[in-house]
Structure formats: C-alpha cells, structure tokens
Design a protein around this motif. Structure first.
Motif, PDB file in Angstrom:
ATOM      1  N   UNK B 320      43.833  44.825  55.269  1.00 27.94           N
ATOM      2  CA  UNK B 320      43.639  44.034  54.164  1.00 27.94           C
ATOM      3  C   UNK B 320      42.448  44.426  53.460  1.00 27.94           C
ATOM      4  N   UNK B 321      42.456  44.356  51.953  1.00 27.61           N
ATOM      5  CA  UNK B 321      40.984  44.491  51.341  1.00 27.61           C
ATOM      6  C   UNK B 321      40.065  43.587  51.883  1.00 27.61           C
ATOM      7  N   UNK B 322      38.877  44.643  52.078  1.00 28.83           N
ATOM      8  CA  UNK B 322      37.728  44.000  52.724  1.00 28.83           C
ATOM      9  C   UNK B 322      36.909  43.063  51.656  1.00 28.83           C
ATOM     10  N   UNK B 323      37.153  43.280  50.387  1.00 29.40           N
ATOM     11  CA  UNK B 323      36.472  42.924  49.363  1.00 29.40           C
ATOM     12  C   UNK B 323      36.975  41.721  48.476  1.00 29.40           C
ATOM     13  N   UNK B 324      36.611  40.620  48.065  1.00 28.91           N
ATOM     14  CA  UNK B 324      37.031  39.698  47.204  1.00 28.91           C
ATOM     15  C   UNK B 324      36.434  40.459  45.856  1.00 28.91           C
ATOM     16  N   UNK B 325      36.949  40.037  44.598  1.00 31.96           N
ATOM     17  CA  UNK B 325      36.650  40.239  43.519  1.00 31.96           C
ATOM     18  C   UNK B 325      34.948  39.939  43.404  1.00 31.96           C
ATOM     19  N   UNK B 326      34.721  38.845  43.896  1.00 32.48           N
ATOM     20  CA  UNK B 326      33.164  38.376  43.726  1.00 32.48           C
ATOM     21  C   UNK B 326      32.267  39.409  44.520  1.00 32.48           C
ATOM     22  N   UNK B 327      32.803  40.151  45.418  1.00 36.77           N
ATOM     23  CA  UNK B 327      31.878  40.876  46.254  1.00 36.77           C
ATOM     24  C   UNK B 327      31.400  42.218  45.373  1.00 36.77           C
ATOM     25  N   UNK B 328      32.257  42.510  44.624  1.00 38.69           N
ATOM     26  CA  UNK B 328      32.172  43.769  43.650  1.00 38.69           C
ATOM     27  C   UNK B 328      31.109  43.719  42.464  1.00 38.69           C
ATOM     28  N   UNK B 329      29.945  44.066  42.381  1.00 39.77           N
ATOM     29  CA  UNK B 329      29.244  43.923  41.404  1.00 39.77           C
ATOM     30  C   UNK B 329      28.339  45.225  40.707  1.00 39.77           C
ATOM     31  N   UNK B 330      28.207  45.085  39.511  1.00 38.54           N
ATOM     32  CA  UNK B 330      27.492  46.324  39.148  1.00 38.54           C
ATOM     33  C   UNK B 330      26.110  46.226  38.942  1.00 38.54           C
TER      34      UNK B 330
END
Lengths: 77, 457
Positions: B320-330
């Motif tokens: 499954x996706x390892x990342x939640x949306x909050x884990x992806x930052x710029x």
C-alpha cells in the motif's frame, strides 16, 4: 552507374505514409530534384531528392530499413 | 516486493528505472535493439536481451518479443518507462495475461484516460474543472448555440471522427461561427462519414501546469505540481517545481482535484494530471491524465525528496502507499532542462553522432540523468533526448543561477545539443521573472535565434 545516397543516418521510407503509394517504383524515370523517399532521423522526416537524372531507378534499400549517412538507396540507369 | 524486473524501454529512462530497481534489491533485465547493443542501459542491467532490428516497431514496440524476453529470463514484472508501450492498454493487458506484474495502471485505466472524451467525462464527474465545451458530440447548430454560452469566443470546432489536428476550425465571433459550423459539419461528413462535431473554448494564453499523483488502487496522494509552460512545438523543454504562478489556495484546489480524479478511476501507480491554467481568469482546466512516469518527474523528486520510480515499483509489488498526504512536503525549487541531440542554431535539426568527450556538471543540488558516456554513438532511430540536467536550490532565483552554473560546467563534444538554448533562457529577464505561457518560447525563438550558436556567450 549513378547512385542516390542517403544524406543522413536514419530510417528510409519509400512513401510519405503507409497508406500512400511509393514516391517511385522500380523502373520509373527520375529527374533532378525528384523526391525518391524520406529519411526519418530522431522522429523528424527529411525528403531525399535526386541530384542526378536517370531513365530507370532501382532501389537497393528496402522501405523502413535503417541506413547510415552515405548509404546507397537506389541506382539509376 | 518484486524480484526481477524487465525494463521495456531504452535511453535515460531505462537507466533511471534500472537504478531505482537496483536500489530496492530488484534484479534487472534490459532489452535492446540491434542499434542499442552498446547502450548504457544494456551495460548497467544485470542481464540484457536483444529483441530485434533498429526500427522501434520491430523491437521496442514488439509486444511478443518483449514478453518472450521477460518469460525467458524469469522476470516477474515489466516497467514500460515513457513513450513506446507505456500507454498501450493492450500491452498492460498482455503483461498481466502472461502472469507478470505491469508497473503501471490496468489496461482499463489506460484505455479510459487515453480516450479524450471519456477522460473529460471522468474528470467532470470527479468535480475536476474541464475546458468549457460540449460533453461529447454536437449534432446540430441549435445545440451548438447553447454551448457557446459556456465557451464564449474564440471557440474551436472539431470533427468527432477527426484526429491529429484534422478537421479543426476556430471561430472568433458569432458571425464566423454561424458560417463555420455547417461548413465543418459537411466537411466532417464528407471526410469521415460522420458529421458529429465537438466544441471547446480556445484558451489563447495559458500556462501548462500538471500534478503528480501516486495511488495504490485504494488511496491516492499528490506530490504537488510542475510548471511546464516553456514548450517548443508542444514539446516541453524546461520544467520547474513548484509553479511560481499559483497562490497556496489555488495550489490546494488544483492538487486536490488531481487526487479526486485518481480516486474516482481507482488509479494505481504514478500518474500525472495535466491542466491549462488561465492566469488572467485565475482558472485551471483539466486537459488529460498521463498514465505513466513522465520525463520531467525528477523536479518533483528534488522538491519532495521522494523516489517516484521506487514508489511505482513498491506499489506494483503489492505494497500500500507508504506515504500519507501530510508526509509529502515541498522544499525549495527545482528546474529541469532537456538536452536533446538537436542544433538550436539550425532550427533544431536532429544531430545524431558520437560523444567525443563529456564533462558532467556536479556539486550541490545538481543531478544529471542521462545515457551518455564518452565514445557513445547516439543512434538516429529514436527520440533525441540525451540527458536531463536538474538543479535544486532554496529559491527559484538561486535555482536559475545554479542552472546557469551547471550548464557552464557541462561539455558534450562531438554532438550539437540544446544547451545554448538553456543558457540563453536562464539569462532571460522574462524567464527569471517567471513571466511566460505555453506559446511564449516560440515567439522568443523567432527573435533570439541568432543567440543560440554555441560560440556566443
């Protein structure tokens, strides 16, 4: 015997699309400036024009064959 | 986790995929045509299989030969890269039917997004803004006049059965439209045996902005956007992330719309939702969804710290996706330029040849994705992309400075490349200000053609 060489490396095509007839058939007469095929180089197409005239052309490279620059595409008589 | 992967591609993207697979401990099998026996992807893969003559149709597009290579070498999976078979639904189906994992979405998802009308319908249903126009065929001028209320002018009329730009008319006002519509109908009937037409608003000045998504069939996240407005003949040449044109509010709206679409179609893998952004109207519109890894994916990797190809491989392996949306930052700003074997001083004529010497730029924030090595002969049979130079810095301004620095380090002797174009663009005030749209570069090239010879500063 005069020959027509490929000016570029690439893929040789004898017609402008798979649905259209070849620019020239074996035995056709060729005038200076006649288009005898296309060379595809990196997805762009270049016309091959004959720099010599002849009464009958004989292709020695087949449609869709890979060619190097200077390869003989056809002979003229 | 996948164990052994066949890479059904060539060039820099085959090299990129091999690296991601090896980093995950997955064995790799390269395929190559007779023209690519010396290619870098063949050297770097654990095994390599010849799949036919130079013509792509007989090698890199030959589904039977590729599947045979995968089965013969004991692969459990196939990555299609971009181009070639990457968005061929039958290939995805054939890989799956052979009992292998296709690293990408299902054939049905590829088919849905590959059908322009169906994709537009799916986007609309998911609440993604679409370019105002007809929802499918318009069969009469009475219905057409109603659609004009949404589209305004100029409006594009095109044959439903047409393709590749055939049968397209643009009307600037109502008088032109009343004249053009019946004419287009008659022409479409004569040319295609089908008088059905589509209508669409023409957006004359727009940015191309796209959103990277990752999905596992159940969940989906976005990895923010890329700004790809610098294009020549509809080919992107310079890409950035993030876009300097979006407010944070609009960024949220854009990126969440892409996630909604991915969820709505049950998408799996990496995908890109492409939009036109009309800066004057502050509106974005869905164009299409690309169901593959894209050439410009590294700019997203640089600002997010993710390895998108590795994530694709993990998802394909059943994780499954390892990342939640909050884990992806710029973090910071990234720019990529496409170094093509083309001579910008001669209207970008293709320039295959042999690399004599090669000096690759380095240092902090510089990445060079390429299949080049000294002595490598670039074959004339495939596209002209040689390398992608990617830079990353804290700000956009610093990224442009770093790009100029990296370009000055880069030296490729023996070939003409598009490097002079990018050196000139990095020095251009409009580019530095981020002030451009999808048709800006064509106009710039007409004025600045003389500056694109390598000998000039």
């Amino acid at each position: 015997m005069p020959v027509i060489q490929s000016p570029l490396p690439g893929t040789f095509y004898r017609s402008s699309s798979p649905e259209t007839p070849p620019f020239k058939q074996d035995g056709d007469a060729v005038a200076v400036g006649d288009v005898i095929g296309l060379i595809e180089v990196m997805k762009s197409f270049h016309e091959v024009k004959s720099e010599v005239a002849g009464s009958a052309i004989t292709f020695v490279t087949d449609n869709e064959d890979p060619v190097m620059a200077g390869a003989v595409l056809a002979e003229l008589s | 986790m996948l164990k052994k992967l066949l890479i059904a591609n060539r060039g820099e993207i085959a090299v990129r995929i091999i690296r991601a697979a090896q980093d995950l401990g997955i064995a790799t099998v390269a395929v190559y045509s007779d023209a690519d026996a010396t290619a870098l992807h063949v050297q770097l893969a654990d095994e390599a299989v010849n799949i036919g003559p130079p013509a792509a149709k007989k090698s890199y597009l030959n589904i039977a030969a590729i599947l045979k290579a995968a089965v013969d070498t004991g692969c459990d999976s196939v990555h299609p890269g971009y181009g070639f078979l990457a968005e061929n639904a039958s290939f995805s189906d054939a890989v799956t039917a052979a009992g292998l994992v296709f690293v990408g979405p299902s054939g049905d998802a590829i088919r849905l997004m590959g059908d322009k009308v169906a994709a537009r319908g799916a986007a609309h249903a998911a609440g993604v803004p679409i370019v105002p126009g007809s929802m499918g065929r318009v069969d009469g001028i009475v219905a057409a006049r109603h659609i004009l209320i949404d589209t305004g002018f100029p409006v594009m009329i095109k044959a439903a059965a047409g393709g590749g730009g055939r049968g397209i008319r643009i009307a600037q006002d109502l008088a032109e439209f009343e004249h053009a519509f019946p004419q287009a109908q008659a022409e479409a009937l004569a040319a295609f045996g089908d008088g059905g037409l589509y209508m669409e608003k023409v957006i004359t000045k727009a940015r191309h902005i796209e959103v990277q998504v990752l999905a596992d069939g159940t969940d989906a996240i976005h990895c923010f956007e890329r700004e790809c407005s610098l294009q020549r003949r509809r080919q992107k040449v310079w890409e950035e992330a993030p876009s300097m044109a979006l407010s944070s509010h609009l960024r949220d709206a854009l990126c969440s719309s892409a996630v909604r679409l991915a969820l709505a179609v049950g998408y799996s893998g990496a995908g890109t939702v492409e939009y036109l952004y009309d800066e004057d109207a502050n509106q974005f519109y869905f164009i299409e969804m690309n169901t593959r890894i894209q050439v410009e994916h590294p700019v997203t990797e640089m600002i997010t710290g993710l390895d998108l190809v590795a994530e694709m491989l993990r998802i394909a392996g059943g994780e499954p996706l390892r990342l939640a949306q909050a884990d992806v930052t710029v973090k910071g700003h990234a720019i990529e330029v496409r170094l093509n074997a083309e001579d910008p001083a001669r209207d970008f004529a293709p320039f295959p040849g042999t690399v004599e010497s090669l000096r690759i730029p380095g240092g902090p924030g510089v990445r060079f994705d390429s299949m080049l090595y000294p002595g490598y002969t670039v074959p004339p049979f495939y596209d002209s992309l040689l390398a992608k130079l990617i830079v990353h810095a804290e700000t956009r301004e610093a990224a442009i400075t770093r790009m100029a620095r990296a370009l000055s380090e880069l030296q490729i002797d023996g070939l003409k490349t598009t490097k002079p174009l990018f050196a000139a663009l990095a020095a251009d005030p409009s580019v530095q200000a981020g002030d451009f749209h999808t048709r800006w570069l064509e106009g710039w090239l007409e004025v600045n053609a003389a500056r694109l010879t390598p000998l000039q500063p």
